[in-house]
Design a protein around this motif. Structure first.
Motif, PDB file in Angstrom:
ATOM      1  N   ASN A 145     -58.207  54.529  17.502  1.00 16.91           N
ATOM      2  CA  ASN A 145     -59.098  53.886  16.536  1.00 16.91           C
ATOM      3  C   ASN A 145     -58.268  53.465  15.345  1.00 16.91           C
ATOM      4  O   ASN A 145     -57.576  54.290  14.729  1.00 16.91           O
ATOM      5  CB  ASN A 145     -60.205  54.842  16.092  1.00 16.91           C
ATOM      6  N   GLY A 150     -61.890  50.252  17.796  1.00 17.78           N
ATOM      7  CA  GLY A 150     -61.207  50.653  19.018  1.00 17.78           C
ATOM      8  C   GLY A 150     -60.211  49.602  19.489  1.00 17.78           C
ATOM      9  O   GLY A 150     -60.558  48.427  19.654  1.00 17.78           O
ATOM     10  N   THR A 183     -62.664  59.443  23.860  1.00 21.53           N
ATOM     11  CA  THR A 183     -63.172  59.104  22.533  1.00 21.53           C
ATOM     12  C   THR A 183     -64.591  58.549  22.583  1.00 21.53           C
ATOM     13  O   THR A 183     -64.892  57.687  23.404  1.00 21.53           O
ATOM     14  CB  THR A 183     -62.238  58.079  21.864  1.00 21.53           C
ATOM     15  N   TYR A 186     -65.793  54.831  23.274  1.00 24.64           N
ATOM     16  CA  TYR A 186     -64.678  54.083  23.857  1.00 24.64           C
ATOM     17  C   TYR A 186     -64.163  54.765  25.131  1.00 24.64           C
ATOM     18  O   TYR A 186     -62.976  55.031  25.275  1.00 24.64           O
ATOM     19  CB  TYR A 186     -63.542  53.939  22.840  1.00 24.64           C
ATOM     20  N   HIS A 192     -63.532  48.848  24.164  1.00 25.08           N
ATOM     21  CA  HIS A 192     -62.724  48.644  22.967  1.00 25.08           C
ATOM     22  C   HIS A 192     -62.937  47.239  22.403  1.00 25.08           C
ATOM     23  O   HIS A 192     -63.163  46.293  23.147  1.00 25.08           O
ATOM     24  CB  HIS A 192     -61.246  48.877  23.276  1.00 25.08           C
ATOM     25  N   SER A 324     -66.352  49.955  10.145  1.00 18.46           N
ATOM     26  CA  SER A 324     -66.339  51.115  11.031  1.00 18.46           C
ATOM     27  C   SER A 324     -67.724  51.480  11.508  1.00 18.46           C
ATOM     28  O   SER A 324     -68.681  51.502  10.747  1.00 18.46           O
ATOM     29  CB  SER A 324     -65.717  52.313  10.312  1.00 18.46           C
ATOM     30  N   GLU A 326     -68.174  54.467  12.701  1.00 17.09           N
ATOM     31  CA  GLU A 326     -68.195  55.924  12.609  1.00 17.09           C
ATOM     32  C   GLU A 326     -68.778  56.357  11.274  1.00 17.09           C
ATOM     33  O   GLU A 326     -68.576  55.721  10.243  1.00 17.09           O
ATOM     34  CB  GLU A 326     -66.775  56.483  12.742  1.00 17.09           C
TER      35      GLU A 326
END
Length: 382
Positions: A145, A150, A183, A186, A192, A324, A326
């Motif tokens: 990452n 990704g 991950t 991903y 990705h 992002s 995340e």
């Protein structure tokens, strides 16, 4: 956001009208070294101090390099002289290793400038063998990452031979199906956002052109006409993953097969672009636009060590800092997390492989004694 939009650049951070953007200059190199040891400099192949990436330093932010058909040295515990030469050079230049993997003579190695290391997370490597013999054919990969996005690199060495186009397609499809990662979000190659596939893909020219005709076309610079008959073009429109991959049209001569020690083609084999760098990217799951621009695609024809010429490509990746997906966007104080010990959810099992075709090199090997085999099959000992 247009790629032609103007930005005020400060290192790898760009200030646009509304967003703070990270600009990553990526350099990919592939070379089938044909079993030779590294007796030459890699400076030209890596475009040392001559990169055209627009970051102001003439050096990429990230290098990803693959060598194929390196000498496999069992006695030195997978030590590879090409890897050592690359490591020494990039280490002296101040780069930090992201990760590497090797499967006999096929290797991949990724490096980054230090300022990016804290924003590299969930680094994983994998390798898949696609033959059942010596084990040189297959793929190795590294993924991570990068600022929350990704990125995956898959280096390949596929079956040779003009007539083996279907085998190469099956090998690619098996590779991307079975390169599985841990991950979150991903697990597969095409999950990705940025996908790069490169190496000695071994695609040849279709049609009935003779070696002499191809050489004459190369001498005249008729690359466009030759490229129209390239086998990789046959995949466009097919319902396969390979059809998703894109390639900048090569404006350099076919990279194989040369007489070692010369710049002359070995006309026992029809010249072809065996050595390729392909890419694919998407913005799925991101509200902000990501960008990928290819800047260069070239062959380094002055190298005469191998029957293949090295091929390199430079790319510019634009990633908005707030792109992002995340919740825990990586902070600058965090160390990169290597995914040897982290597994957020179980792996999705890949589809069954065709018998005798694809072998997961990570799978444990089970040995069954001859006595047990006889008992299981009902044979009697003789």
């Amino acid at each position: 956001m247009s790629s032609a939009q103007s930005y005020a650049a400060s290192g790898s951070v760009l200030t646009g009208s509304t967003d703070i953007l990270v600009q990553i200059c990526l350099y990919i190199l592939t070379w089938n070294v044909d079993g030779h040891y590294p007796s030459i400099s890699l400076n030209d192949a890596l475009s040392i101090n001559s990169s055209v990436c627009p970051n102001g330093s003439h050096l990429p932010d990230i290098y990803v390099v693959s060598f194929q058909n390196t000498q496999y040295e069992e006695k030195t515990n997978y030590h590879c002289r090409w890897a050592s030469k690359l490591d020494d050079l990039l280490d002296q230049m101040g780069y930090r290793s992201i990760g590497s993997d090797r499967m006999r003579g096929l290797l991949i190695s990724a490096w980054a400038q230090p300022e990016h290391m804290n924003n590299l997370k969930y680094i994983e490597t994998r390798h898949i063998r696609t033959d059942t013999g010596w084990g040189n054919k297959g793929s190795v990969s590294v993924r991570f990452n990068l600022y929350g996005v990704g990125v995956v690199f898959v280096a390949c060495d596929f079956t040779a031979g003009d007539e083996n186009f279907p085998n190469r397609v099956r090998e690619f499809e098996g590779t991307v199906r079975n390169q599985q990662y841990k991950t979150r979000h991903y697990h597969n190659v095409f999950d990705h956002n940025f996908v790069f596939c490169f190496g000695d893909l071994n695609f040849r020219l279709g049609g009935e052109q003779s070696c002499i005709f191809i050489k004459s076309s190369v001498n005249k610079g008729n690359f466009k006409e030759l490229y129209k008959s390239d086998q990789l073009q046959w995949t466009r429109g097919m319902s396969i993953k390979l059809a998703l991959m894109r390639e900048q049209e090569p404006h350099f001569p076919p990279t194989c097969k040369f007489v070692e020690g010369t710049t002359e083609y070995d006309l026992t084999q029809r010249p072809a672009w065996c050595d390729r760098i392909l890419y694919y990217f998407h913005t799925k799951h991101f509200s902000k636009q990501l960008e990928l621009t290819q800047i260069t695609y070239k062959s380094h024809g002055d190298y005469i060590l191998s029957t293949h010429k090295p091929v390199s490509a430079e790319f510019r990746l634009i990633i908005p800092l707030d792109a992002s997906r995340e919740d825990d966007f990586p902070e600058l104080t965090k160390e990169p997390l290597v995914m040897n010990d982290v597994m957020e959810k179980p792996l999705i099992e890949p589809e069954p492989l065709p018998k005798g075709k694809f072998i997961d090199a990570h799978a444990p090997k089970k040995r069954i004694s001859r006595f047990k085999q006889m008992r299981m099959s009902g044979e009697e000992e003789v």
